[in-house]
Design a protein around this motif. Structure first.
Motif, PDB file in Angstrom:
ATOM      1  N   LEU B 483       0.836  -1.201   0.000  1.00 14.95           N
ATOM      2  CA  LEU B 483       0.000   0.000   0.000  1.00 14.95           C
ATOM      3  C   LEU B 483       0.873   1.255   0.000  1.00 14.95           C
ATOM      4  O   LEU B 483       1.945   1.277   0.619  1.00 14.95           O
ATOM      5  N   GLN B 484       0.390   2.275  -0.695  1.00  9.78           N
ATOM      6  CA  GLN B 484       1.070   3.576  -0.592  1.00  9.78           C
ATOM      7  C   GLN B 484       0.642   4.214   0.739  1.00  9.78           C
ATOM      8  O   GLN B 484      -0.543   4.204   1.087  1.00  9.78           O
ATOM      9  N   VAL B 485       1.625   4.710   1.446  1.00  9.51           N
ATOM     10  CA  VAL B 485       1.336   5.476   2.664  1.00  9.51           C
ATOM     11  C   VAL B 485       2.058   6.805   2.567  1.00  9.51           C
ATOM     12  O   VAL B 485       3.066   6.914   1.882  1.00  9.51           O
ATOM     13  N   PRO B 486       1.535   7.832   3.266  1.00 13.30           N
ATOM     14  CA  PRO B 486       2.291   9.083   3.286  1.00 13.30           C
ATOM     15  C   PRO B 486       3.578   8.861   4.085  1.00 13.30           C
ATOM     16  O   PRO B 486       3.522   8.450   5.244  1.00 13.30           O
ATOM     17  N   VAL B 487       4.717   9.093   3.450  1.00 11.58           N
ATOM     18  CA  VAL B 487       5.978   8.882   4.170  1.00 11.58           C
ATOM     19  C   VAL B 487       6.371  10.117   4.956  1.00 11.58           C
ATOM     20  O   VAL B 487       7.158  10.033   5.890  1.00 11.58           O
ATOM     21  N   CYS B 488       5.812  11.273   4.548  1.00  8.15           N
ATOM     22  CA  CYS B 488       6.120  12.508   5.257  1.00  8.15           C
ATOM     23  C   CYS B 488       4.907  13.428   5.142  1.00  8.15           C
ATOM     24  O   CYS B 488       4.017  13.189   4.317  1.00  8.15           O
ATOM     25  N   GLN B 489       4.887  14.464   5.953  1.00  8.26           N
ATOM     26  CA  GLN B 489       3.789  15.419   5.902  1.00  8.26           C
ATOM     27  C   GLN B 489       3.890  16.229   4.618  1.00  8.26           C
ATOM     28  O   GLN B 489       4.985  16.514   4.158  1.00  8.26           O
ATOM     29  N   PRO B 490       2.759  16.628   4.040  1.00  7.36           N
ATOM     30  CA  PRO B 490       2.828  17.474   2.842  1.00  7.36           C
ATOM     31  C   PRO B 490       3.456  18.821   3.177  1.00  7.36           C
ATOM     32  O   PRO B 490       3.255  19.340   4.270  1.00  7.36           O
ATOM     33  N   PRO B 491       4.231  19.381   2.245  1.00  5.99           N
ATOM     34  CA  PRO B 491       4.889  20.660   2.496  1.00  5.99           C
ATOM     35  C   PRO B 491       3.973  21.830   2.160  1.00  5.99           C
ATOM     36  O   PRO B 491       2.863  21.632   1.645  1.00  5.99           O
ATOM     37  N   TYR B 492       4.434  23.010   2.416  1.00  3.08           N
ATOM     38  CA  TYR B 492       3.742  24.250   2.039  1.00  3.08           C
ATOM     39  C   TYR B 492       2.258  24.148   2.395  1.00  3.08           C
ATOM     40  O   TYR B 492       1.913  23.784   3.504  1.00  3.08           O
ATOM     41  N   GLU B 493       1.385  24.514   1.468  1.00  5.46           N
ATOM     42  CA  GLU B 493      -0.057  24.373   1.723  1.00  5.46           C
ATOM     43  C   GLU B 493      -0.638  23.236   0.887  1.00  5.46           C
ATOM     44  O   GLU B 493      -1.835  23.208   0.618  1.00  5.46           O
ATOM     45  N   CYS B 494       0.220  22.289   0.512  1.00 13.95           N
ATOM     46  CA  CYS B 494      -0.256  21.169  -0.305  1.00 13.95           C
ATOM     47  C   CYS B 494      -1.208  20.299   0.498  1.00 13.95           C
ATOM     48  O   CYS B 494      -1.007  20.091   1.690  1.00 13.95           O
ATOM     49  N   VAL B 495      -2.224  19.770  -0.169  1.00 14.12           N
ATOM     50  CA  VAL B 495      -3.222  18.936   0.496  1.00 14.12           C
ATOM     51  C   VAL B 495      -3.415  17.652  -0.309  1.00 14.12           C
ATOM     52  O   VAL B 495      -3.514  17.703  -1.528  1.00 14.12           O
ATOM     53  N   PRO B 496      -3.463  16.509   0.364  1.00 14.39           N
ATOM     54  CA  PRO B 496      -3.741  15.262  -0.363  1.00 14.39           C
ATOM     55  C   PRO B 496      -5.074  15.347  -1.093  1.00 14.39           C
ATOM     56  O   PRO B 496      -6.022  15.966  -0.601  1.00 14.39           O
ATOM     57  N   ASP B 497      -5.145  14.695  -2.262  1.00 17.21           N
ATOM     58  CA  ASP B 497      -6.328  14.793  -3.114  1.00 17.21           C
ATOM     59  C   ASP B 497      -7.629  14.502  -2.364  1.00 17.21           C
ATOM     60  O   ASP B 497      -8.604  15.263  -2.487  1.00 17.21           O
ATOM     61  N   ILE B 498      -7.669  13.407  -1.582  1.00 14.40           N
ATOM     62  CA  ILE B 498      -8.953  13.066  -0.957  1.00 14.40           C
ATOM     63  C   ILE B 498      -9.412  14.131   0.020  1.00 14.40           C
ATOM     64  O   ILE B 498     -10.619  14.371   0.158  1.00 14.40           O
ATOM     65  N   GLU B 499      -8.468  14.797   0.658  1.00 17.07           N
ATOM     66  CA  GLU B 499      -8.876  15.816   1.640  1.00 17.07           C
ATOM     67  C   GLU B 499      -9.471  17.032   0.942  1.00 17.07           C
ATOM     68  O   GLU B 499     -10.320  17.718   1.504  1.00 17.07           O
TER      69      GLU B 499
END
Lengths: 181, 743, 157
Positions: B483-499
């Protein structure tokens, strides 16, 4: 150290298929920006028995036994380690390019500071018992690093059977293989 | 340093729980660095290998990546893009915050806004568009930039609640997938570690593994070192073709004709596996009649492959334990579905199905994990939440997306939210697509970089790299899941697609269906249920060998095929049946049709444009991704076109000249000409995926031609009933005629 | 920065570069005062041309008694030859033997790349001299090596 115990990097060109994973693996390992390419995959077109083919060859440093770059370097910045790895002491390097003119393989690279940098056979990794980045990365397992004995053994296990058969055929000691039905 | 605004609704999870090891020493730039953690994940780009990866993170930044040695197929290796992910995810050119267009579409002029303002903008526009036109005026555009299946399912929930049009289909491989399905039913691939041990002949069609599948090589070489022979079918000489014992170079679009010719010869010489045919196939007599005229001479005439090679390939394939591995290149033509049918029939009449020593591979059913009754991933649990009133909606086929925007009525398509796909750089006929985009009232693009698409967007949202998101992406070639997991927090103001989709959903009135505490992993569990033990595929564990019931080690060992006859259908009942209900080429036999544009098929057009350009997927990129990275540009070099020496001489073009490449649809200028024998006369090759704004996009020239079997253009790309494996569709990118002249 | 690159294996020792550089810079064929000079060492490399390499950390800059040599932003090593009093410190310090005495100027001089269009490169009959940046030269050399290796003896059975 005996010359035969020195490390060498050998590319099994029968296996190299031109994916260039070694290039970015090397960039990453050495934290390089665009510019210096410690290894580079060349692509050459050939015609073999009337068939058009592409041949690939990564060209990192050969860490020559009798390195022309070491001889050409006027400041002594280039030197060969006990285990055979050829390295450059960048504090002594004046960026005169003589090593580039003397290297038959075009290996020396010159970064933004104008001084020479090149493939180190990942000496830092070797010292920690790890394989060079390109050898580790290669999906075709084409890059072999070790003593000449070790490399020969690997090549024999890959091609020995075919070579033996070919040799026997050329000596008339066995018939060519038949296409089985 | 610009200040970043907090995004209060962005989830913050403890990602440390995915660590395989903490405080790990790793070499970097000749020093030892202590990474905070190393995490296992896999690459969800659209490529067979779906590599297992180990990612090193320090201070919530990815500092290094390497292949996962625990992965039995990818064996700790990555491709050149894998390593370049570190440069990509840390690139200073990433989109950092939401951007609102201030100039004209295409100018690429934006001003920075906050996420709240961006959400308000979208809510306002989407509400207005629904009032004015109806909810079907909205469509998503989503493809395989990140091919994992969970995020689009979450977006699917939002779109269903809104009542939007549904995006269906594919524009890269469904013609072939349908061709396979109509022959063998649900497809199962055999992993390379199985066939490499016993196969005597391996035939690879339409794939350049050096570019898109490098992890096949250790297995391929194992087979070769055992004495196996390799046949490669590809119009031009590639890295893989250069390793072949026999390289067949068909005229573009004629791989199906080649297969018919091979079958003719095999049957003529009685080399077919008659026992297998009698027991496990249906329609042999009809197939036999079909291939009667396909003599080696006639096949040579159509395909330009010398007849001796056709005979040699046919005999080699039929008289040995053979394995047929099909790529997607051969089906990227308007006749792609029949090409694949013919190849599947070739494997079947030689009995190459259900055996351990080789099989027939095209794409594993895990490539579409949600299709079918016993699907691995039940997307409906996410897209159709209980208690929600979901209105029925029309479907838009992604293989005819621009056409649908141009032609849709009642309602027209007025809003598109695009993510995980380059609409303008990857869809065919760039100018036609741009016109379509300009007609929209709203074009929102979620992206990591300022691409061709963002130039035309009204709103650009800062998207996440796959290493910053959850994902479910089973490989469509091997059977190991990580499975893909987030390996680190998103930078700047980037947001994961589902959110982004969840927050938009909440603000549009669907709070009940987007609970804040639900994570991407929760959605994945909802989809997969107990079909496998997902925790074993989740870092620090993995990869997980998927259950045999979904991915058998030896496909069809039980000789059960989910076709109407229960056998391999050489004469396809499902094609015949579907053809009664829908328009298109549903001929139940794999007949050969000239592609939409070809020299013999469209001679009038060929007089103006006598060269057929094909566009490979090179090693340097996955489609249009990675193109902007300095490492990659340095290795790939400038946009170039490969031309045969004969064609070059006729036009006074020398190697290294700059040329103009053109047809009625558009032109490219200042393209570097590489005069090369790797390409045959009257064929040229230019890589796909180059950005339009950087001047090298072959899609300025490609047409809206679509592979079948279903004819989706007759309804302008809009439909009310669709089944991916019965209807197919692929972009006919490779049947494109052009001419070239010196600048 | 583009520079004069040399493939020593291709150099035939014809001296055309030397002759024409002197003609261009000194008005007459005075090989001793050409800024690219042919050396015959009598060793395995019988012919060997030397010229200024525009080093990253030049010895001449450090050696110059009047500090009139400096490396410009674009990489070119330049000298204020009007102020040179011909002490020859730079000539002694230069590790590649690139510095020459120009009797016309009564100053020590080096190659100035002919304002971006070097004459020696144009006249070199074997193509041993090229005018590209070091990265490009490396790429070309690697390609040439690969071609030579591939066209050479193949051991495949």
């Amino acid at each position: 150290m005996e010359k035969t115990k020195q490390l060498t990097l050998y590319v099994d060109t029968r296996r190299c298929m031109g994916c260039r994973a070694c290039e970015t693996a090397c960039k990453l390992e050495n934290a390089l920006p665009a510019g210096p390419r410690y290894t580079m995959v060349t692509e050459t077109e050939v015609v073999e028995d009337g068939v058009d083919k592409l041949k690939f060859l990564p060209v990192p440093c050969q860490h020559c036994a009798d390195a022309p770059c070491v001889k050409a370097c006027p400041t002594g910045a280039l030197f060969k380690r006990e285990d055979g790895v050829v390295l450059v002491n960048r504090r002594k390097c004046i960026g005169c390019h003589e090593c580039l003119w003397s290297c038959p393989f075009g290996v020396p690279q010159f970064g933004v500071d104008g001084k020479m940098q090149k493939c180190t056979l990942c000496a830092f990794r070797l010292d920690r018992g790890e394989m060079p980045a390109c050898a580790r990365a290669c999906p075709a397992e084409a890059i072999l690093v070790g003593t000449t004995e070790e490399i020969s053994a690997t090549l024999r296990s890959r091609y020995g059977a075919q070579c033996a058969a070919a040799q026997m055929m050329s000596q008339g000691r066995c018939d060519p293989p038949q296409t089985a039905k | 340093m610009e200040a970043m605004n907090p995004v209060p609704w962005r989830k913050h999870e403890d990602l440390d729980r995915f660590a395989v090891e903490r405080n790990v020493p790793v070499t970097l730039g000749g020093k030892v660095v202590i990474a905070d953690r190393v995490v296992k994940t896999s690459c969800p780009h659209n490529c067979y290998d779906t590599c297992g990866e180990r990612v090193y993170v320090k201070d919530e930044k990815v500092i290094k990546i390497e292949g996962d040695p625990d992965h039995p197929i990818t064996r700790g290796h990555l491709c050149l893009k894998g390593f370049a992910n570190v440069a990509k995810i840390n690139s200073p050119d990433r989109v950092k915050y939401p951007l609102l267009r201030v100039g004209e579409r295409g100018e690429g002029k934006f001003k920075r806004i906050t996420w709240d303002e961006a959400m308000d903008f979208m809510v306002e526009k989407l509400t207005k568009i629904r009032e004015q036109y109806g909810p079907e005026a909205l469509s998503e555009y989503c493809y395989s930039g990140n091919r994992e299946h969970m995020a689009k399912t979450v977006m699917g929930r939002f779109l269903n609640l809104y009542g939007a049009s549904k995006l269906v289909g594919s524009f890269c491989l469904l013609s072939g997938a349908a061709g396979s399905f109509h022959t063998v039913g649900t497809q199962h691939t055999m992993m390379p570690d199985v066939w490499c041990e016993k196969a005597e002949v391996i035939m690879i069609v339409g794939r350049n593994s050096s570019a898109t599948n490098p992890h096949i090589y250790p297995f391929l070489y194992r087979a070769k070192e055992r004495g196996a022979k390799l046949i490669v079918v590809d119009p031009y000489a590639t890295g893989l073709a250069s390793k072949a014992d026999l390289h067949l170079r068909p005229r573009p679009g004629t791989d199906g004709a080649m297969a018919l010719g091979m079958m003719h010869w095999i049957i003529k010489k009685g080399l077919q596996d008659q026992a297998f045919i009698d027991q496990y196939t249906y329609g042999f007599e009809e197939l036999k009649k079909l291939v009667e005229p396909w003599t080696p001479e006639y096949t040579q005439e159509v395909t330009t492959i010398p007849k001796e090679q056709i005979i040699e390939a046919a005999e080699l394939f039929a008289t040995h334990k053979s394995h047929l591995e099909c790529g997607y290149g051969q089906q990227r033509y308007s006749n792609g579905h029949q090409t694949q049918r013919a190849l599947a029939c070739l494997a079947a009449i030689c009995g190459r199905i259900g055996k351990e020593d080789g099989g027939y591979n095209f794409i594993d059913s895990m490539g579409f994990p949600s299709v079918g009754e016993h699907a691995f991933a039940n997307t409906a649990r996410v897209t159709n939440p209980e208690g929600a009133d979901i209105p029925p909606a029309r479907m838009i086929n992604i293989a005819s997306f621009a056409t649908a925007i141009h032609e849709a009525k009642d309602p027209p398509i007025k809003a598109v939210i695009a993510y995980r796909g380059g609409l303008i750089s990857q869809q065919p006929n760039v100018d036609y697509t741009i016109e379509a985009v300009k007609s929209l009232d709203l074009f929102v693009v979620i992206e990591q970089f300022m691409t061709d698409d963002t130039d035309y967007a009204d709103l650009v949202l800062p998207g996440c790299h796959y290493l910053e998101q959850y994902g479910l992406h089973p490989s469509y070639w091997h059977h190991y899941l990580q499975l893909q997991v987030p390996v680190c927090q998103p930078p700047y103001e980037c947001v994961p697609d589902i959110e982004i989709f969840e927050e938009l959903g909440r603000r549009m009135g669907y709070e009940a269906y987007f609970p804040r505490e639900r994570t991407g992993l929760d959605y994945i569990r909802m989809m997969v249920g107990d079909h496998c033990d997902l925790d074993k595929a989740l870092s620090p564990n993995g990869p997980l060998r998927l259950p045999e019931e979904y991915c058998p080690r030896v496909p069809y060992a039980d000789h059960k095929f989910d076709t109407p006859s229960g056998k391999v259908e050489l004469y396809s009942n499902t094609m015949e049946q579907r053809g009664k209900e829908f328009p298109g080429d549903f001929c139940p036999l794999p007949h050969f049709l000239e592609p939409d544009e070809s020299l013999p098929g469209t001679p009038e057009l060929a007089k103006k444009y006598p060269i057929n350009v094909i566009s490979q997927h090179p090693a340097f990129r996955t489609h249009s991704q990675y193109y902007n990275l300095p490492w990659i540009q340095e290795i790939e070099g400038p946009a170039k076109i490969y031309i045969n020496p004969e064609d070059a001489q006729e036009r006074g073009i020398q190697d290294g000249d700059l040329v103009r490449v053109f047809n009625d649809r558009g032109e490219l200028v200042n393209i570097l000409a590489r005069v090369s024998r790797r390409i045959k006369p009257h064929v040229a090759e230019m890589s796909s995926g180059m950005w339009v704004k950087l001047g090298g996009s072959v899609n300025k020239l490609t047409s809206c031609s679509v592979g079948g079997p279903r004819d989706i253009m007759s309804t302008g790309g809009i439909m009310y009933a669709y089944h991916p494996l019965l209807d197919g569709n692929t972009g006919g990118y490779f049947n494109t005629l052009i001419d070239i002249q010196k600048m | 920065m583009k520079m004069i690159c040399i493939d020593r294996a291709k150099c035939s020792g014809c001296g055309a570069c030397q002759a024409l550089c002197a003609l261009e810079k000194r008005g007459r064929m005075q090989p001793g005062e050409s800024r690219i000079r042919l050396r015959r060492t009598g060793g395995p490399m019988l012919q060997y041309v030397t010229y200024c390499q525009h080093c990253a950390d030049p010895e001449c800059v450090k050696a110059c008694l009047k500090t009139i040599i400096h490396k410009e932003k674009d990489g070119l090593v330049v000298r204020k030859f009007d102020e040179c009093f011909a002490c020859s410190a730079c000539e002694v310090a230069c590790p590649v033997g690139a510095v020459v005495y120009d009797s016309g100027k009564d100053a020590y001089m080096t190659c100035d790349l002919c304002r971006g269009d070097p004459l020696c490169v144009k006249v070199c009959p074997t193509g041993a001299l090229t005018f590209v940046d070091a990265a490009q030269s490396s790429v070309e050399r690697r390609g040439a090596y690969a071609l030579q290796k591939i066209e050479g003896k193949e051991w495949l059975p």
